[in-house]
Design an enzyme around this catalytic site. Structure first.
Site, PDB file in Angstrom:
ATOM      1  N   TRP A  45       0.836  -1.204   0.000  1.00 17.70           N
ATOM      2  CA  TRP A  45       0.000   0.000   0.000  1.00 17.70           C
ATOM      3  C   TRP A  45       0.873   1.257   0.000  1.00 17.70           C
ATOM      4  CZ3 TRP A  45      -0.368   4.154   3.316  1.00 17.70           C
ATOM      5  CH2 TRP A  45      -1.486   4.983   3.163  1.00 17.70           C
ATOM      6  N   HIS A  46       2.006   1.177   0.690  1.00 16.88           N
ATOM      7  CA  HIS A  46       2.843   2.361   0.821  1.00 16.88           C
ATOM      8  C   HIS A  46       3.564   2.723  -0.467  1.00 16.88           C
ATOM      9  CE1 HIS A  46       2.268   1.892   5.187  1.00 16.88           C
ATOM     10  NE2 HIS A  46       2.615   3.159   5.249  1.00 16.88           N
ATOM     11  N   GLY A  47       3.797   1.762  -1.326  1.00 19.75           N
ATOM     12  CA  GLY A  47       4.474   2.124  -2.558  1.00 19.75           C
ATOM     13  C   GLY A  47       4.787   0.937  -3.435  1.00 19.75           C
TER      14      GLY A  47
END
Length: 496
Positions: free
Chosen positions: A338-340
């Protein structure tokens, strides 16, 4: 070939001159002109929020509008379809999932999958020319996508009634204080606040201002000053001894905490100026005694989202032990992704899963659900060692989060471990010169948060009866901002 630009310039950030003009103008019009008209207030907030978001790049207003419209219509249709018609209800929910996750996938993850596939094929002797997309990542797309998805899922599950007021719904999705970096609000909590009249409260607004001030301190004094040193150290780790590299990891830990929790404080405080209460996102995470407690205190809105919409539907902890481990691993890997769109984030999530699973095996993952050092001024030696060991594990994982590639992260950790005992003179010089002021301010942060650890934020001084003392604290904080505020940096979580 092009790549997604994950670090755009965003002019109207919370510590910018543009926002310093925008906020009081919106506040005055909201209360003085529209103060007795709830629907007009909601409409005005939609306009203000779209101006706020469009200030960065007006073209991506179409994305947030499309996401809002789809989920609003899906919600209405779900409310009209009987539970017996399972197929149609699943199609409606699927529409929301496909549209929202499709937009997120194309803009955020397409290049990652295309390049990973090309590398995999190259391993077998082929060199495909894979087309990648060259466009800017829409700021905050992961946040508002998850916010609208939670609404569709809750309506599908009959946990809330569909919102029939389109203005209130669009205001919920686009509410500017938490639009681009959270907290990720649930419709069941925030939408009802748009549906009822709001009356100005001096107490609520003044506490909001205090929380904004504390958030600005964490962002401008802690995060922005740490960022300068962190960028230098991570850019050329070969130039520093291991002791400085360890310090760099510690400084990044406080940079990202000051940056993200500072944003959340400003967002929550700003929402309170307009009569809204949005959820707490951080609860002094670096005072955690194990990784499980850390994740109950760090990015609370995302952790609870994954728990409610992925972990529990997978069976949570009610299934067999191997499936429980599987569920935990999925949650942390998805959190990393989700973060990257980078393997560094996936490894970051995997590391936290590895840190968490031993607690699960020993049934100690719910051991620390109470506040630390309750009824005592200082922690015990055991609590101190637990906090330090947890912080050390978090810092190791942060290296992967910060590094540009897995190779860079592993090289950084290797250099930190193998050259730790060299060049102590360089380390002491670095401490007394470049890092002196940031470290002093980190100590101030830790002292204030330790004293305030049972309260909502660092400047929650409602229990302090003497007005003189409260105002002295505010003036000192303003002076610190003025003299020690670092060079303006974008918020880290804008890229997510």
């Amino acid at each position: 070939m092009g790549t997604i630009d994950a670090t755009p310039t965003y002019d109207m950030i919370f510590n910018s001159l543009e926002f310093a003009i925008f906020l009081p103008v919106v506040f005055l019009l909201y209360w003085l002109v529209l103060g007795r008209m709830r629907k007009a207030q909601n409409g005005f907030l939609v306009i203000a929020s779209y101006v706020f978001y469009g200030w960065w790049d007006w073209r991506f207003l179409f994305l947030i509008f499309a996401s809002s419209l789809v989920d609003y219509v899906v919600g209405l249709c779900l409310g009209k379809v009987d539970d017996a018609n399972h197929g149609k209800r699943k199609i409606l929910l699927g529409t929301s999932l496909v549209v929202n996750l499709g937009l997120l996938g194309v803009f955020k993850y397409y290049n990652f999958f295309a390049e990973s596939l090309a590398e995999a094929v190259t391993f077998f002797g082929h060199r495909p020319d894979v087309a990648t997309l060259s466009w800017v990542l829409p700021v905050g797309i992961s946040f508002y996508t998850f916010q609208t998805l939670s609404y569709s899922i809750d309506v599908y599950r009959r946990k809330m009634e569909p919102v029939r007021d389109p203005v209130a719904f669009f205001a919920y999705v686009s509410f500017f204080p938490q639009l681009v970096a959270g907290p990720i609000e649930r419709a069941s909590h925030l939408v009802p606040q748009f549906m009822r009249p709001r009356v100005f409260s001096y107490g609520q607004a003044s506490d909001g201002m205090r929380q904004i001030l504390w958030g600005l301190f964490k962002k401008m004094v802690i995060a922005d000053n740490c960022a300068v040193l962190v960028n230098q150290i991570f850019a050329s780790p070969e130039s520093y001894p291991g002791s400085v590299l360890v310090l760099g990891a510690v400084l990044f830990a406080f940079q990202i905490y000051g940056d993200f929790s500072g944003y959340s404080d400003i967002a929550i405080g700003t929402a309170r100026l307009f009569g809204f209460d949005i959820m707490r996102n951080f609860a002094y995470p670096y005072f955690s005694r194990d990784i499980a407690e850390f994740w109950r205190r760090w990015h609370i809105s995302l952790s609870s989202w994954f728990k409610d919409y992925i972990y529990i539907p997978l069976g949570g902890s009610r299934v067999g032990p191997w499936k429980v481990f599987r569920n935990v691993a999925i949650i942390f890997l998805v959190s990393g992704f989700w973060h990257g769109a980078n393997w560094t984030f996936i490894v970051w999530g995997a590391l936290h899963a590895l840190f968490f699973i031993p607690l699960l095996l020993a049934s100690k993952n719910r051991r620390h659900t109470h506040g630390i050092a309750e009824g005592r001024r200082f922690p015990s030696m055991r609590e101190m060692s637990q906090m330090l060991s947890t912080f050390a594990m978090v810092c190791v994982a942060w290296v992967f989060f910060r590094a540009d590639s897995l190779a860079d992260a592993l090289d950084y950790l290797w250099r930190a471990a193998t050259t730790l005992h060299y060049d102590l003179n360089v380390f002491s010089s670095y401490l007394s010169h470049e890092a002196f002021e940031p470290l002093i301010m980190i100590v101030v942060l830790l002292v204030v948060e330790w004293v305030q650890r049972h309260w909502q934020h660092g400047l929650d001084l409602s229990r302090v009866k003497r007005r003189f003392v409260r105002y002295m604290v505010y003036y000192v904080m303003i002076l610190i901002l003025y003299f020690y505020g670092g060079e303006q940096q974008d918020f880290i979580y804008f890229q997510f």
